[in-house]
Motif scaffolding. Structure first.
Motif, PDB file in Angstrom:
ATOM      1  N   GLY A   1     -15.616  49.797  59.550  1.00 20.51           N
ATOM      2  CA  GLY A   1     -15.052  50.207  58.121  1.00 20.51           C
ATOM      3  C   GLY A   1     -14.782  51.821  58.066  1.00 20.51           C
ATOM      4  O   GLY A   1     -14.831  52.432  58.889  1.00 20.51           O
ATOM      5  N   VAL A   2     -14.754  52.448  56.674  1.00 18.70           N
ATOM      6  CA  VAL A   2     -14.527  53.832  56.205  1.00 18.70           C
ATOM      7  C   VAL A   2     -15.738  54.419  56.143  1.00 18.70           C
ATOM      8  O   VAL A   2     -16.893  53.655  55.330  1.00 18.70           O
ATOM      9  CB  VAL A   2     -13.523  54.080  55.300  1.00 18.70           C
ATOM     10  CG1 VAL A   2     -12.172  53.407  55.746  1.00 18.70           C
ATOM     11  CG2 VAL A   2     -13.830  53.560  53.790  1.00 18.70           C
ATOM     12  N   VAL A   3     -15.938  55.839  56.278  1.00 17.41           N
ATOM     13  CA  VAL A   3     -17.295  56.375  55.880  1.00 17.41           C
ATOM     14  C   VAL A   3     -17.209  56.588  54.371  1.00 17.41           C
ATOM     15  O   VAL A   3     -16.203  57.048  53.692  1.00 17.41           O
ATOM     16  CB  VAL A   3     -17.186  57.754  56.552  1.00 17.41           C
ATOM     17  CG1 VAL A   3     -18.416  58.689  56.315  1.00 17.41           C
ATOM     18  CG2 VAL A   3     -17.229  57.479  58.053  1.00 17.41           C
TER      19      VAL A   3
ATOM     20  N   LEU B   1     -32.048  51.365  52.977  1.00 17.83           N
ATOM     21  CA  LEU B   1     -31.950  51.257  54.547  1.00 17.83           C
ATOM     22  C   LEU B   1     -30.956  52.123  54.748  1.00 17.83           C
ATOM     23  O   LEU B   1     -30.967  52.475  56.303  1.00 17.83           O
ATOM     24  CB  LEU B   1     -31.493  49.821  54.781  1.00 17.83           C
ATOM     25  CG  LEU B   1     -32.774  48.847  54.448  1.00 17.83           C
ATOM     26  CD1 LEU B   1     -31.935  47.593  54.522  1.00 17.83           C
ATOM     27  CD2 LEU B   1     -33.850  48.844  55.050  1.00 17.83           C
ATOM     28  N   GLN B   2     -30.140  52.955  54.059  1.00 21.12           N
ATOM     29  CA  GLN B   2     -28.988  53.706  54.542  1.00 21.12           C
ATOM     30  C   GLN B   2     -29.729  54.746  55.340  1.00 21.12           C
ATOM     31  O   GLN B   2     -30.771  55.475  55.082  1.00 21.12           O
ATOM     32  CB  GLN B   2     -28.200  54.679  53.369  1.00 21.12           C
ATOM     33  CG  GLN B   2     -27.361  53.651  52.650  1.00 21.12           C
ATOM     34  CD  GLN B   2     -26.199  53.801  53.439  1.00 21.12           C
ATOM     35  OE1 GLN B   2     -25.459  54.750  53.705  1.00 21.12           O
ATOM     36  NE2 GLN B   2     -25.678  52.465  54.020  1.00 21.12           N
ATOM     37  N   GLY B   3     -29.086  55.089  56.693  1.00 18.83           N
ATOM     38  CA  GLY B   3     -29.587  56.134  57.726  1.00 18.83           C
ATOM     39  C   GLY B   3     -30.963  55.612  58.160  1.00 18.83           C
ATOM     40  O   GLY B   3     -31.622  56.524  59.045  1.00 18.83           O
ATOM     41  N   SER B   4     -31.420  54.363  58.418  1.00 14.46           N
ATOM     42  CA  SER B   4     -32.661  54.012  58.764  1.00 14.46           C
ATOM     43  C   SER B   4     -32.722  53.960  60.264  1.00 14.46           C
ATOM     44  O   SER B   4     -33.622  53.578  60.899  1.00 14.46           O
ATOM     45  CB  SER B   4     -33.099  52.513  58.165  1.00 14.46           C
ATOM     46  OG  SER B   4     -32.063  51.572  58.201  1.00 14.46           O
TER      47      SER B   4
ATOM     48  N   PRO C   1     -21.854  42.592  59.342  1.00 12.96           N
ATOM     49  CA  PRO C   1     -21.786  44.031  59.694  1.00 12.96           C
ATOM     50  C   PRO C   1     -23.204  45.019  59.578  1.00 12.96           C
ATOM     51  O   PRO C   1     -24.063  44.259  58.788  1.00 12.96           O
ATOM     52  CB  PRO C   1     -20.668  44.741  58.796  1.00 12.96           C
ATOM     53  CG  PRO C   1     -20.607  43.824  57.676  1.00 12.96           C
ATOM     54  CD  PRO C   1     -20.983  42.526  58.193  1.00 12.96           C
ATOM     55  N   ASN C   2     -23.495  45.837  60.069  1.00 15.64           N
ATOM     56  CA  ASN C   2     -24.560  46.579  60.045  1.00 15.64           C
ATOM     57  C   ASN C   2     -24.561  47.219  58.770  1.00 15.64           C
ATOM     58  O   ASN C   2     -23.551  47.858  58.123  1.00 15.64           O
ATOM     59  CB  ASN C   2     -24.360  47.744  61.099  1.00 15.64           C
ATOM     60  CG  ASN C   2     -25.754  48.820  61.311  1.00 15.64           C
ATOM     61  OD1 ASN C   2     -26.319  48.805  60.168  1.00 15.64           O
ATOM     62  ND2 ASN C   2     -25.740  49.547  62.293  1.00 15.64           N
ATOM     63  N   LEU C   3     -25.517  47.251  57.916  1.00 14.18           N
ATOM     64  CA  LEU C   3     -25.786  47.623  56.509  1.00 14.18           C
ATOM     65  C   LEU C   3     -26.504  48.872  56.492  1.00 14.18           C
ATOM     66  O   LEU C   3     -26.440  49.510  55.433  1.00 14.18           O
ATOM     67  CB  LEU C   3     -26.254  46.489  55.614  1.00 14.18           C
ATOM     68  CG  LEU C   3     -25.627  45.201  55.697  1.00 14.18           C
ATOM     69  CD1 LEU C   3     -26.356  44.153  54.549  1.00 14.18           C
ATOM     70  CD2 LEU C   3     -24.068  45.433  55.245  1.00 14.18           C
TER      71      LEU C   3
ATOM     72  N   GLN D   1     -20.750  53.276  57.243  1.00 10.65           N
ATOM     73  CA  GLN D   1     -19.365  53.022  57.149  1.00 10.65           C
ATOM     74  C   GLN D   1     -19.330  51.571  56.362  1.00 10.65           C
ATOM     75  O   GLN D   1     -20.171  50.688  56.601  1.00 10.65           O
ATOM     76  CB  GLN D   1     -18.870  52.940  58.410  1.00 10.65           C
ATOM     77  CG  GLN D   1     -18.295  54.417  58.741  1.00 10.65           C
ATOM     78  CD  GLN D   1     -17.917  54.121  60.403  1.00 10.65           C
ATOM     79  OE1 GLN D   1     -18.244  54.870  61.241  1.00 10.65           O
ATOM     80  NE2 GLN D   1     -16.981  53.369  60.485  1.00 10.65           N
ATOM     81  N   TRP D   2     -18.427  51.422  55.550  1.00 11.58           N
ATOM     82  CA  TRP D   2     -18.240  50.200  54.595  1.00 11.58           C
ATOM     83  C   TRP D   2     -16.768  49.531  54.781  1.00 11.58           C
ATOM     84  O   TRP D   2     -15.838  50.181  54.848  1.00 11.58           O
ATOM     85  CB  TRP D   2     -18.954  50.463  53.182  1.00 11.58           C
ATOM     86  CG  TRP D   2     -19.884  50.940  53.096  1.00 11.58           C
ATOM     87  CD1 TRP D   2     -20.492  52.344  53.291  1.00 11.58           C
ATOM     88  CD2 TRP D   2     -21.145  50.223  53.049  1.00 11.58           C
ATOM     89  NE1 TRP D   2     -21.858  52.289  53.113  1.00 11.58           N
ATOM     90  CE2 TRP D   2     -22.388  51.148  53.072  1.00 11.58           C
ATOM     91  CE3 TRP D   2     -21.553  49.000  52.912  1.00 11.58           C
ATOM     92  CZ2 TRP D   2     -23.854  50.448  52.861  1.00 11.58           C
ATOM     93  CZ3 TRP D   2     -22.615  48.159  52.882  1.00 11.58           C
ATOM     94  CH2 TRP D   2     -23.686  49.295  52.822  1.00 11.58           C
ATOM     95  N   ILE D   3     -16.766  48.225  54.779  1.00 11.38           N
ATOM     96  CA  ILE D   3     -15.582  47.804  55.016  1.00 11.38           C
ATOM     97  C   ILE D   3     -15.141  47.132  53.611  1.00 11.38           C
ATOM     98  O   ILE D   3     -13.893  47.214  53.323  1.00 11.38           O
ATOM     99  CB  ILE D   3     -15.755  46.218  55.335  1.00 11.38           C
ATOM    100  CG1 ILE D   3     -16.134  46.430  56.813  1.00 11.38           C
ATOM    101  CG2 ILE D   3     -14.472  45.332  55.639  1.00 11.38           C
ATOM    102  CD1 ILE D   3     -16.734  45.017  57.605  1.00 11.38           C
TER     103      ILE D   3
END
Ligand code: HEC
Length: 196
Positions: free
Chosen positions: A185-187, A172-175, A121-123, A127-129
């Motif tokens: 996944g969920v926010v 990297l969050q929001g990059s 997944p995109n990290l 959103q996270w699984i």
């Protein structure tokens, strides 16, 4: 002393005759060796003395490896560093550089050069699984999600290196990388970084 003489066979075709020399020993050994190997091989794989097939052998090995990994983690419980320590890493250039270098070598193949997501997944989105708190990300890294194709890294890397990876991923969050994989996944709102 009887001189060694080549024995000539009796037939004669237009003046061409043939010697009765035995095949060299090494060639006979090769011949009988291959026959023996073939019989053993067929017995082992085709007649059920051994595993039914190579893929069955592979699956059996996987079961053993999984049990071994579980036993390892039972004996070496994963204790993530505190949230403060993990988040502080996201502000430390040396820690980030360690995480970046490791990510490029080990993780980019599945998650993409910029963690935009590929097989994995995109990290970079929120959103996270498997949970988006930094301590949860640490545990996901250490234990992996073997059933979904994320390998466990807790045996390959020491905790400090896993922590550096978490710090890097957090940074990297929001990059907003190019060609992002759609979020899964969920926010989970990212935990705020400590003030510089
Ligand atoms: C062989 C491919 C592969 C490699 C290599 C890999 N991952 Fe993954 N990763 C995955 C897959 C597939 C998932 C999705 C697991 C799931 O669906 O629960 C995943 C999930 C994750 C997650 C959880 C994402 C979420 O939404 O919960 C994190 C964090 C992560 N990987 C980080 C890393 C890091 C850091 C590395 C390098 C040390 C790495 N991965 C190497 C395939 C890989």
């Amino acid at each position: 002393m009887a001189q060694y003489e080549d024995k000539v066979l009796h037939h004669d075709v237009d003046g061409i005759q043939e010697y009765d020399n035995p095949m060299p020993g090494w060639l006979m050994a090769l011949l009988y060796g291959s026959i023996t190997f073939a019989v053993l091989y067929i017995g082992f794989y085709a007649l059920a003395f051994g595993p039914a097939s190579m893929s069955a052998e592979y699956r059996a090995d996987q079961v053993v490896a999984k049990a071994e990994t579980q036993a390892y983690f039972a004996a070496h419980p994963i204790v993530p560093p505190t949230t403060q320590v993990l988040l502080a890493g996201a502000l430390d250039p040396a820690v980030l550089e360690q995480g970046r270098a490791r990510f490029a070598k080990t993780c980019a193949a599945c998650h993409g050069d910029h963690a935009q997501g590929l097989i994995g997944p995109n990290l970079t989105d929120n959103q996270w699984i498997n949970g988006g708190l930094v301590t949860q990300i640490f545990t996901t890294l250490a234990k992996g999600v073997p059933a979904k194709g994320m390998p466990p890294w807790g045996r390959a890397f020491p905790p400090a290196e896993l922590a550096a990876l978490v710090a890097y991923v957090r940074s990297l969050q929001g990059s907003l990388p190019a060609n992002p994989k759609p979020a899964e996944g969920v926010v989970v709102e990212p935990e705020p970084l400590p003030k510089g």
